[in-house]
Motif scaffolding. Structure first.
Motif: not given
Length: 518
Positions: A301-317
Motif C-alpha cells: 500500500e505504502d509503496l504504490i501510494a508513495s510512487i504514485t504521489q511522487s510521479v503523478l502528484g496525487t493518489t487519485r487517478i
C-alpha cells in the motif's frame, strides 16, 4: 505564400522509394558542397522546454540578446523567399526557428550558399543544430532567431503524418522509433516509466533492501506456474531455461544470511500475447526475513501510494475513464469470502469435488481440464466471475494450498496459505506470501508439481533439488512478493495495452497477419 511542408501520409512502397531516392540525391549535393550530412557532434546550451519556460512572459514582437544553441528534428518547414520558419523538436518539446537570409549570411559569411542549402537541401525529419537569439514573433510564437545552423543528420525516409494507431496499431509498435518521433504522449509514457522504475528502486534502497542480480539462464525453471522458454548451452552440453521468476534464487540469498533483498529484471514466459501479457516483461521481487504477509500488504500500500504521489502528484487517478483511489488503506478479503459474496457458494460445505463441480456448472462456468481439487475449482470461479470486477485496489487473501506451491500454510485455517494478490482495475498487479520454509513440505509440493508436469501440464515445474538443499540449511521466517512493473505502469499512465508501455514488444514477423488481442 509558400505552403508549409509537414510529415506526409505513409507513402506507397514505390512513392517511398522515389522520396528516398530524392533525399539520397540531396546527400550527394551536400557532400559535393563540402557539407557532411552526418555530423559528429553539436554543443547545445538549452532544450526547447527550457526556453519556452524561461521566456513564457516575453511579449509579442520583443527580442532578447541571450545566445542559445539547440538541436533537434525538423517537424515542419515553411519557406517564403528570403524568410523561413521551421518547427524543431527535441526530447523536451518543440520551438520555432526564425530563419532570415540576411541573419544567416551574416552569421555564416564563410558559407555564402548557407541559406540556399537550408531551403533546398533540408527536409522534414532532418536533424539540425542552430545558434542564435530569442524573439517572440508578432503572432506570439517564441522563436530562435537563427544566426548559424548545421545539418547534423540527413533523414533518408520521410515521417508519416497520421501515426496514431487508429488504423495500424501493430506498425506503431513495430516502428516504435517513428511512433516516438511523431507522438509526444508516447515519449511521455516512457519518461514516466523510467521515473516510476527509478522511484521503486529508490524506495527499497532507502529501506535497507539490497538489489542482487540472479541468473536468467537456469537449470530448472521455478518460482511460478508458467511455460518456460528452452535453450541449450553448447559447451556445457546442457539444456537451460530462461527464468520464469527470480524467486528461488533470491530466497537462496535469505538462506545465506541477507535479510532484505530485491531484484528488478526481465522475466520470460512462453505463453500467449494479450493486452496484459507479453512473453518478456519486467517485475520486481523482494524478500524480507522475519516478516509475514500482513507486513507486506502494508508495505505494498505504502509503496504504490508513495510512487504514485511522487510521479503523478496525487493518489487519485483515472484509468480508462474510471476513477481509482490508491489512498491507503485498501480492502482486504479472503478468496473464500469474496466468492461466497458474489455467487452464494460456500466452498467449505461441499462433501466432494463432484458436488462442487455440479454447483459451479449451475452458474454456467466451464471448468478447465485438470481442475482436480475443490481449491482449484474455487480459484476458477474467482477468475471467471470476480477478478475483472475488482476495480478499486483489493488484497485477495488466503488462497487454496493447491495453487500456491511456495506459500506457508495458514497458521489457523486448514487448506489455505498465507498469500495475497493485489487487484487493481480488474487485473492482478502483485502477488505475495509468507514463504514456505519447511523443506519437507516444500519437497511434497514440488513433487506434486512434477507429477502434473509429467502428466502434460506445460505450466507445472519440476523439482529444484538445489533449492531444497538450501532450505535444509534453514531459511528464516520470510515474506516475499512480486509486482508486475509493466502492469503498474499501464495503470499509472492510463495505457490500455501492455504493448503501450514496453518500448519494443515482441511481434510476429511483418509478413504474418497480426494476432487479435484478447
Amino acid at each position: 505564400m509558400a505552403k508549409a511542408e509537414s510529415p506526409q501520409s505513409p507513402p506507397s512502397p514505390s512513392t517511398l522509394d522515389e522520396l528516398r531516392s530524392a533525399r539520397l540525391q540531396k546527400v550527394t549535393q551536400l557532400q559535393a558542397a563540402g557539407i557532411n550530412p552526418f555530423a559528429y557532434r553539436w554543443d547545445t546550451t538549452h532544450h526547447a522546454a527550457d526556453l519556452q519556460s524561461k521566456y513564457a512572459d516575453l511579449p509579442a514582437g520583443e527580442e532578447v540578446e541571450e545566445q542559445v544553441a539547440i538541436a533537434g528534428r525538423i517537424l515542419a518547414r515553411r519557406v517564403f523567399g528570403k524568410l523561413a520558419f521551421f518547427n524543431l523538436q527535441d526530447e523536451t518539446g518543440t520551438i520555432q526557428l526564425y530563419l532570415d537570409k540576411k541573419d544567416i549570411q551574416a552569421g555564416m559569411s564563410d558559407q555564402p550558399d548557407a541559406f540556399t542549402h537550408l531551403k533546398q537541401l533540408t527536409d522534414v525529419g532532418d536533424i539540425i543544430g542552430v545558434k542564435g537569439t530569442l524573439k517572440r514573433t508578432d503572432k506570439g510564437e517564441l522563436s530562435v532567431k537563427v544566426q548559424e545552423y548545421a545539418l547534423l543528420t540527413k533523414a533518408l525516409l520521410p515521417l508519416p503524418d497520421k501515426w496514431h494507431g487508429l488504423t495500424d496499431v501493430a506498425k506503431r509498435y513495430r516502428q516504435r522509433y517513428v511512433d516516438l518521433i511523431v507522438n509526444p504522449p508516447v515519449r511521455e509514457t516512457f519518461r514516466k516509466r523510467a521515473l516510476i522504475t527509478s522511484a521503486i528502486r529508490r524506495y527499497f534502497e532507502e529501506r535497507g533492501f539490497l538489489e542482487i542480480e540472479t541468473p536468467v539462464l537456469q537449470g530448472e525453471a521455478g518460482g511460478a506456474e508458467a511455460r518456460p522458454f528452452v535453450t541449450y548451452h553448447n559447451t556445457l552440453d546442457m539444456p537451460l531455461y530462461l527464468r520464469i521468476a527470480t524467486e528461488l534464487h533470491l530466497k537462496r540469498l535469505l538462506v545465506g544470511g541477507f535479510e532484505k533483498v530485491f531484484e528488478i529484471g526481465r522475466i520470460f514466459r512462453n505463453e500467449g500475447v494479450s493486452t496484459r501479457h507479453n512473453p518478456e516483461f519486467t517485475s520486481i521481487e523482494f524478500y524480507q526475513a522475519y516478516a509475514d504477509y500482513h507486513d507486506f500488504m502494508a508495505l505494498t500500500e505504502d509503496l504504490i501510494a508513495s510512487i504514485t504521489q511522487s510521479v503523478l502528484g496525487t493518489t487519485r487517478i483515472t484509468y480508462q475513464g474510471t476513477e481509482i483511489d490508491l489512498t491507503p488503506p485498501w480492502r482486504r478479503v479472503t478468496m473464500h469470502n469474496l466468492v461466497q459474496e458474489h455467487t452464494g457458494l460456500d466452498f467449505t460445505q461441499f462433501p466432494d469435488l463432484d458436488a462442487a463441480k455440479a454447483a459451479v456448472a449451475e452458474l454456467g462456468i466451464t471448468v478447465a481440464d485438470g481442475c482436480d481439487s475443490i481449491g482449484r475449482l474455487l480459484n476458477e470461479v474467482f477468475e471467471h466471475r470476480i477478478e475483472t470486477t475488482l476495480i478499486q485496489p483489493t488484497f485477495l487473501m488466503d488462497h487454496p494450498v493447491e495453487i500456491s506451491p511456495l506459500s506457508k500454510p495458514h497458521r489457523s485455517k486448514p487448506g489455505v496459505v498465507e498469500r495475497f494478490e493485489l487487484f487493481i482495475a480488474g487485473r492482478e498487479t502483485a502477488n505475495g506470501f509468507s514463504e514456505l520454509t519447511d523443506p519437507l513440505d516444500q519437497r511434497d509440493r514440488f513433487e506434486a508439481q512434477a507429477a502434473r508436469k509429467a502428466a502434460g501440464d506445460l505450466e507445472a515445474t519440476g523439482v529444484d533439488e538445489d533449492f531444497l538443499t538450501a532450505l535444509e540449511y534453514g531459511m528464516p521466517p520470510t515474506c516475499g512478493e512480486g509486482i508486475g512493473i509493466d502492469r503498474l505502469i499501464m495503470l499509472l499512465t492510463d495505457s490500455p495495452s501492455i504493448r503501450d508501455v514496453i518500448a519494443f514488444p515482441l511481434l510476429k514477423p511483418e509478413r504474418s497477419e497480426p494476432e487479435p488481442e484478447s
